[in-house]
Design an enzyme around this catalytic site. Structure first.
Site, PDB file in Angstrom:
ATOM      1  N   SER A 132       1.455  31.485  -3.402  1.00 50.12           N
ATOM      2  CA  SER A 132       1.506  31.196  -4.828  1.00 50.12           C
ATOM      3  C   SER A 132       1.556  32.462  -5.680  1.00 50.12           C
ATOM      4  O   SER A 132       1.824  32.408  -6.869  1.00 50.12           O
ATOM      5  CB  SER A 132       0.292  30.348  -5.224  1.00 50.12           C
ATOM      6  OG  SER A 132       0.319  29.100  -4.577  1.00 50.12           O
ATOM      7  N   ARG A 269      -4.616 -11.095   0.080  1.00 43.59           N
ATOM      8  CA  ARG A 269      -5.722 -10.925   1.044  1.00 43.59           C
ATOM      9  C   ARG A 269      -6.904 -11.797   0.641  1.00 43.59           C
ATOM     10  O   ARG A 269      -7.458 -11.662  -0.468  1.00 43.59           O
ATOM     11  CB  ARG A 269      -6.144  -9.451   1.091  1.00 43.59           C
ATOM     12  CG  ARG A 269      -7.311  -9.186   2.035  1.00 43.59           C
ATOM     13  CD  ARG A 269      -6.854  -9.289   3.491  1.00 43.59           C
ATOM     14  NE  ARG A 269      -7.869  -8.763   4.387  1.00 43.59           N
ATOM     15  CZ  ARG A 269      -8.680  -9.490   5.134  1.00 43.59           C
ATOM     16  NH1 ARG A 269      -8.607 -10.822   5.067  1.00 43.59           N
ATOM     17  NH2 ARG A 269      -9.558  -8.921   5.935  1.00 43.59           N
ATOM     18  N   HIS A 339      -6.313  -1.710   0.696  1.00 34.84           N
ATOM     19  CA  HIS A 339      -5.736  -2.306   1.900  1.00 34.84           C
ATOM     20  C   HIS A 339      -6.727  -2.345   3.064  1.00 34.84           C
ATOM     21  O   HIS A 339      -6.469  -3.006   4.076  1.00 34.84           O
ATOM     22  CB  HIS A 339      -4.483  -1.525   2.326  1.00 34.84           C
ATOM     23  CG  HIS A 339      -3.255  -1.863   1.547  1.00 34.84           C
ATOM     24  ND1 HIS A 339      -3.046  -1.410   0.260  1.00 34.84           N
ATOM     25  CD2 HIS A 339      -2.171  -2.611   1.875  1.00 34.84           C
ATOM     26  CE1 HIS A 339      -1.868  -1.854  -0.166  1.00 34.84           C
ATOM     27  NE2 HIS A 339      -1.324  -2.591   0.778  1.00 34.84           N
ATOM     28  N   GLY A 340      -7.835  -1.624   2.943  1.00 36.38           N
ATOM     29  CA  GLY A 340      -8.825  -1.624   4.006  1.00 36.38           C
ATOM     30  C   GLY A 340      -8.257  -1.063   5.295  1.00 36.38           C
ATOM     31  O   GLY A 340      -7.522  -0.074   5.302  1.00 36.38           O
ATOM     32  N   GLU A 364       5.147  24.295  -4.450  1.00 39.22           N
ATOM     33  CA  GLU A 364       5.626  24.672  -5.782  1.00 39.22           C
ATOM     34  C   GLU A 364       4.474  25.071  -6.696  1.00 39.22           C
ATOM     35  O   GLU A 364       4.485  24.835  -7.900  1.00 39.22           O
ATOM     36  CB  GLU A 364       6.467  23.548  -6.401  1.00 39.22           C
ATOM     37  CG  GLU A 364       7.762  23.305  -5.637  1.00 39.22           C
ATOM     38  CD  GLU A 364       8.773  22.479  -6.400  1.00 39.22           C
ATOM     39  OE1 GLU A 364       8.793  22.564  -7.645  1.00 39.22           O
ATOM     40  OE2 GLU A 364       9.553  21.774  -5.746  1.00 39.22           O
TER      41      GLU A 364
END
Length: 382
Positions: A132, A269, A339-340, A364
């Site tokens: 960087s 779900r 989503h577990g 970047e």
């Protein structure tokens, strides 16, 4: 802030949305498993003009401005990040320097093939000892007659193994350093002395390749200098500014996709006799994901608009990149949580997005470097 796209741009945006959903997404798992992008997807991207997004029409591109390009990159960000990286690294930092700073000779020689995707571009700034910190370059170029001789090593170069042309930064005056001693060059893959290293094995971004680019007495014609000799550091800042806005737009698109996947899953779900979407804990996560994503979108478009207005936007570009990449990581983390166990399984997209999100806080310019840039500009303004 209101950003209004023309009807033509809205149609293009819809077309790219359809492309990623109908043609790219079905191959996302294959890209993950094979670490390769199917050639027919690359050819289709060429047909759609995606490799020439930011290249002017006179050179065969479609000449989008920064706001328009950000709108398209948002749509591309909704699909496989490795696929998007190949395109955005080329249309962003891989070609921006040529478009903005190169001589007419270089533009006429390289841009038509880059616009068509026949030649792929890459941006070579980072080094083993100067990631960087662009002011600490070890790669050097020495003028000898009507050509330059370059020696050094660049690493983690996106598109490195597949690129045909590289925008390379080298120290040309050690005494001046970043203040007049760094120069940008356009280097072809087949120039004598350029060596492409092996592909890096990465956590994510499958199908998008990085590698070292090594220069051993690499011969570069003097006409392949981009911009003015010694002004490479300022050139790098200009190129990276636009690139960071594009990266932020991609992150916003990925967040949009993750929110949709998470909301859909939450409604489907069932636990303890009801959809988990009925639980306040899930609703609060979705609310935070959506709110932060909209904030990132606004910040990104503000920076893009400022660039299009010809105003100095180094601070704003860093703000957009910092915030959008951090939001992407938070949104991806919440998506996995919603989503577990399924969120931890590679067959589901959220697992891939989670891994791909991590690099956005690094490449970047790391999040820490973005904060330094922002702070320096704030202090200078007060």
């Amino acid at each position: 802030m209101t950003i209004t796209l023309t009807d033509e741009m809205q149609q293009m945006k819809d077309m790219i949305r359809n492309f990623v959903e109908k043609e790219v997404d079905p191959y996302a798992q294959q890209i993950e498993e094979e670490d390769a992008i199917p050639q027919h997807l690359i050819e289709k991207a060429k047909e759609l003009g995606l490799f020439g997004m930011s290249i002017p029409e006179q050179y065969g591109g479609i000449g989008l401005n920064t706001v328009e390009k950000a709108a398209i990159l948002e749509q591309l960000g909704r699909t496989h990040n490795g696929f998007v990286s190949l395109i955005s690294a080329h249309t962003g930092i891989g070609s921006t320097g040529i478009v903005k700073l190169a001589s007419d000779y270089l533009k006429n020689k390289y841009l038509p093939d880059m616009a068509s995707g026949k030649k792929i571009g890459a941006f070579a700034l980072s080094e083993p000892g100067a990631g960087s910190d662009a002011t600490n370059l070890a790669t050097r170029a020495e003028k000898k007659g009507d050509y330059w001789v370059m020696n050094g090593t660049k690493h983690f170069i996106t598109n490195g193994p597949v690129a045909n042309v590289y925008t390379v930064f080298a120290l040309t005056d050690k005494n001046k350093g970043a203040k007049g001693g760094i120069t940008a060059f356009l280097v072809e893959r087949d120039f004598p002395g350029l060596i492409v290293g092996k592909k890096d094995k990465k956590m994510g971004l499958r199908g998008s390749y990085t590698s070292q680019i090594i220069f051993e007495d690499c011969i570069i014609p003097e006409e392949n200098v981009i911009g003015e000799v010694g002004m490479g550091y300022m050139s790098a800042l200009k190129i990276l500014g636009e690139g960071r806005v594009g990266l932020a737009a991609r992150a916003v698109g990925s967040c949009d996709k993750l929110i949709e996947l998470s909301a859909r899953y939450a409604k489907e779900r069932i636990q303890f006799g009801k959809a988990i979407a009925d639980n306040q804990a899930i609703q609060w996560m979705l609310a935070d994901m959506a709110t932060e994503t909209e904030a990132a979108r606004t910040l990104t478009m503000m920076a893009a608009q400022k660039i299009d207005e010809g105003k100095k936007a180094i601070k704003e570009a860093s703000m957009a990149k910092l915030f959008a990449s951090e939001v992407f990581n938070r949104v991806a983390d919440k998506a996995v949580q919603i989503h577990g166990g399924m969120g931890y399984v590679a067959e589901y997209p959220v697992e891939r997005f989670y891994r791909d999100a991590r690099i956005t806080k690094i490449y970047e310019g790391t999040s820490e470097v973005q904060r330094l840039i922002i702070a320096r500009n704030v202090l200078a303004e007060c």
